[in-house]
Design an enzyme around this catalytic site. Structure first.
Site, short mmCIF file in Angstrom:
data_model
loop_
_atom_site.label_atom_id
_atom_site.label_comp_id
_atom_site.label_asym_id
_atom_site.label_seq_id
_atom_site.Cartn_x
_atom_site.Cartn_y
_atom_site.Cartn_z
N LEU A 72 0.86 -1.17 0.00
CA LEU A 72 0.00 0.00 0.00
C LEU A 72 0.90 1.23 0.00
O LEU A 72 1.95 1.23 0.65
CB LEU A 72 -0.90 0.03 1.24
CG LEU A 72 -1.95 -1.07 1.38
CD1 LEU A 72 -2.69 -0.91 2.71
CD2 LEU A 72 -2.94 -1.05 0.22
N ASP A 73 0.48 2.28 -0.71
CA ASP A 73 1.22 3.53 -0.66
C ASP A 73 1.35 3.99 0.80
O ASP A 73 0.49 3.70 1.64
CB ASP A 73 0.49 4.62 -1.45
CG ASP A 73 0.59 4.41 -2.95
OD1 ASP A 73 1.40 3.58 -3.38
OD2 ASP A 73 -0.19 5.07 -3.69
N ARG A 74 2.37 4.74 1.09
CA ARG A 74 2.63 5.20 2.45
C ARG A 74 1.41 5.88 3.06
O ARG A 74 1.08 5.66 4.23
CB ARG A 74 3.81 6.17 2.46
CG ARG A 74 4.23 6.64 3.84
CD ARG A 74 5.12 7.86 3.75
NE ARG A 74 4.38 9.00 3.20
CZ ARG A 74 4.93 10.19 2.94
NH1 ARG A 74 6.21 10.37 3.16
NH2 ARG A 74 4.21 11.17 2.45
N THR A 76 -1.76 5.62 2.19
CA THR A 76 -2.99 4.84 2.13
C THR A 76 -3.08 3.95 3.36
O THR A 76 -2.10 3.30 3.73
CB THR A 76 -3.03 3.97 0.86
OG1 THR A 76 -2.91 4.81 -0.29
CG2 THR A 76 -4.31 3.17 0.77
#
Length: 660
Positions: A72-74, A76
């Protein structure tokens, strides 16, 4: 005395409530926003993988194996799955690679308009500058299909043609209030930034996503709400869900929330959440002073909370106690004390800090802790392993500006074999970093007798040779003029002046005088030298600050070959939609121009401030040895005034360091 870093319970490896499910084959966590899945740098300790492994080892699992199949993106939040045994990898990998894992996200957007409540987005994604992606319309545009449930396996196959990789996402409108909406998103492919870039491409960038032009929000409002797959051991359907964070409902309601309305418990919770974002600093083991809460950047406007070993310093900014917009003093102090510190100190910073004549007055800075136990009158904290003396009850300042931690680290890295000049040096923290980095000589300049003595103490604590590392009590403007006339040159100059300053014979305002000051600093740079220039004046935007520096370099006849903006430490987050309070630029110069080589000052080289003349005999000479300089007659008052202006960094400031 160097107290330990207290409040260790604020920085656990993993909070128990983060674990959604765990068995012999899988562990599933609810990742908070702001935490990277897996940092590429080996020295990082604050990503989810590293922290989860530390948690497992702490429970007695020596191997602490984690198989990474999902990221997951940082920024998110939500469901993140890892395998716990190598034997489980193949079954899980087949499902992720075959796209049979069903991932469901929730995103907040504005301007949904009359779009269909369901649709399918198809784009081809290509890299764009700045680490972003760009979405190209698939066959003439992103199709929003009312029959979104229709299977389309062929279109879902990977296509790595020259015009990008295929990205497919199905969306469904969950809720709408006015112009704002929550969308359910189900990606059928897994591309970098897929959901963010696809929504931006159809005019619905996610709230809190500045990279793709999203509207302002306290965070990126993208949440991994659900993950479905077959269990690798049993083959049975496994469903993992994460509760939607409160920030989504708050944003959808579009109502300005009072972060203090929930009382002590709510403020304490906000402080603990802010502390969690400092895990990497607190657990590194070499730093015992950091900012726990930075105002609106951490959801608590007009409040900062700094940790010094075992004690906290709470700063309240703006309106006076009880006035509209003022944070409730007792509530904030009680919440801070519940974090577990030995004691809590208070710094009250009025909206116009220039009204402070004596920064040591009890109404602004009580000498004793206002909650819990007093700290020693003076003690030592560590920053990247370097010692600094601090005094928590001595006026508005403590002795070290925490927002400059990473800049001091950079100075340490740049100083080997260098001649370093530290201007407006306060207690000499930049010089300590330079000496620790191997500077061959340094000069530390400040006008206040009290902080000059403090700087000498800090340098003595690391064994600096006073003959090579000179501390001078002097007004910076005349000192710099004399240094330039004497052809004294430095490889690295640190220029971090107050926003406003008044000495016996001069006045300085960063808004009007920074260019003239920087020109003098450029004139004492050696060819190939570097200038680290900083300001935390909120009235000076970053672009304007860079213009000041370019103008100053031209004025001094310097050729700037590189000008680099430097980021702030992670414990000083900006208020959403606002520029950082601290602007830091590292300027590198090349060979001097003909004018500079001839030693001819520019016609505009003199500063616009009323500066004192070079010091007379008995006063601080430009290159006086340590211990030989005498203060001006009003040095004590200047130090007190500086204390009002050079307090710890704060979310909203009006003068010198009052915002720090």
């Amino acid at each position: 005395m160097t107290p330990r870093l207290s409040l260790s319970e604020l920085f656990p490896d993993i909070h128990p409530e983060w674990i959604l499910a765990e068995d012999d084959d899988l562990i599933v966590v609810d990742k908070p926003a702001g935490l990277s899945t897996h940092a590429p740098e080996a020295e990082r300790i604050d990503d989810m993988v590293t922290r989860l492994r530390a948690f497992l080892r702490g429970r007695g699992d020596a191997e602490a194996y984690l198989g990474i199949h999902q990221r997951l993106d940082r920024d998110t939040s939500g469901v993140l799955l890892f395998t716990r045994r190598r034997e489980a990898n193949a079954a899980v990998a087949r499902q992720f690679e075959g796209r049979t894992v069903q991932k469901t996200y929730v995103a907040a957007v504005s301007g949904f308009g009359d779009r269909p409540p369901r649709g399918t987005l198809r784009h081809r994604l290509v890299p764009a500058p700045g680490g972003a992606m760009r979405a190209l319309a698939e066959t003439g545009g992103a199709r929003e299909d009312r029959a979104a449930g229709r299977e389309d396996r062929a279109a879902g196959r990977e296509d790595r043609a020259a015009n990008g990789v295929l990205a497919i996402t199905r969306y469904r409108l969950l809720e709408r209030r006015g112009d704002r909406a929550l969308l359910e998103l189900r990606p059928e492919t897994g591309r970098t930034h897929q959901l963010r870039v696809q929504l931006a491409a159809i005019g619905l960038p996610i709230a809190g996503d500045p990279l793709y032009g999203g509207p302002e929000a306290p965070r990126l409002l993208l949440h991994a709400a659900e993950l479905r797959l077959d269990h690798p051991a049993t083959g049975a359907a496994a469903i993992f869900r994460s509760q939607q964070p409160a920030a989504f409902e708050a944003w959808l309601a579009a109502a300005p929330a009072d972060p203090y309305a929930g009382g002590v418990a709510a403020v304490e919770r906000a402080m603990r959440e802010a502390a969690e974002r400092r895990y990497g600093i607190a657990r590194a083991g070499d730093t015992t002073a950091l900012r726990l809460v930075h105002g609106a950047g951490d959801g608590l406007p007009s409040v900062s909370v700094d940790l010094y070993g075992e004690h906290l310093v709470v700063s309240l900014f703006g309106a006076g106690e009880g006035e509209p917009g003022a944070p409730p003093r007792d509530l904030v102090l009680d919440a801070a004390h519940r974090l577990g510190a030995k004691g809590v100190y208070l710094k009250a910073r009025p909206k116009h800090a220039s009204v402070i004549v004596d920064a040591r007055r009890e109404e602004f800075a009580p000498r004793q802790a206002v909650r819990g136990e007093d700290a020693p009158e003076e003690f030592t904290v560590l920053e990247h392993g370097l010692p600094f003396k601090v005094r928590l009850g001595d006026g508005l300042s403590t002795g070290v500006f925490l927002d400059q931690r990473e800049n001091r680290r950079r100075v340490r890295e740049l100083s080997r074999g260098a001649r370093v000049l530290n201007l407006f040096a306060y207690t000499g923290a930049f010089t300590v970093a330079a000496v620790a980095g191997g500077a061959r000589e340094s000069v530390t300049v400040d006008v206040s007798r009290g902080v000059v003595a403090w700087a000498r103490d800090n340098l003595a604590a690391i064994g600096a040779d006073p003959a090579a590392h000179v501390v001078v009590e002097a007004d910076v403007f005349p000192w710099l003029k004399a240094a330039a006339q004497s052809d004294r040159r430095f490889d690295l100059v640190v220029l971090d002046p107050p926003s406003f300053a008044t000495t016996k014979k001069s006045r300085f305002s960063a808004a009007s005088d920074f260019s003239a000051l920087a020109a003098l600093a450029f004139r004492v740079l050696a060819p190939g030298g570097r200038l680290l220039a900083c300001t935390n004046h909120r009235g000076i935007a970053r672009a304007r600050f860079r213009r000041h520096l370019h103008e100053a370099a031209r004025e001094a006849g310097c050729d700037v070959v590189q000008m680099k903006d430097l980021p702030d430490p992670v414990d000083f987050p900006s208020e959403p939609g606002a520029e950082s309070h601290l602007k830091s630029v590292l300027a590198s110069v090349g060979a001097p121009s003909a004018r500079a080589r001839e030693g001819k000052p520019s016609a505009k080289a003199a500063p616009s401030v009323k500066a004192a003349p070079p010091a007379r005999a008995g006063k601080a000479a430009p290159f006086a040895k340590a211990g030989k300089a005498a203060p001006s007659a009003k040095a004590g008052k200047a130090a007190a005034a500086r204390g009002a202006r050079r307090g710890p960094a704060a979310p909203a400031r009006t003068t010198r360091r009052g915002a720090r």
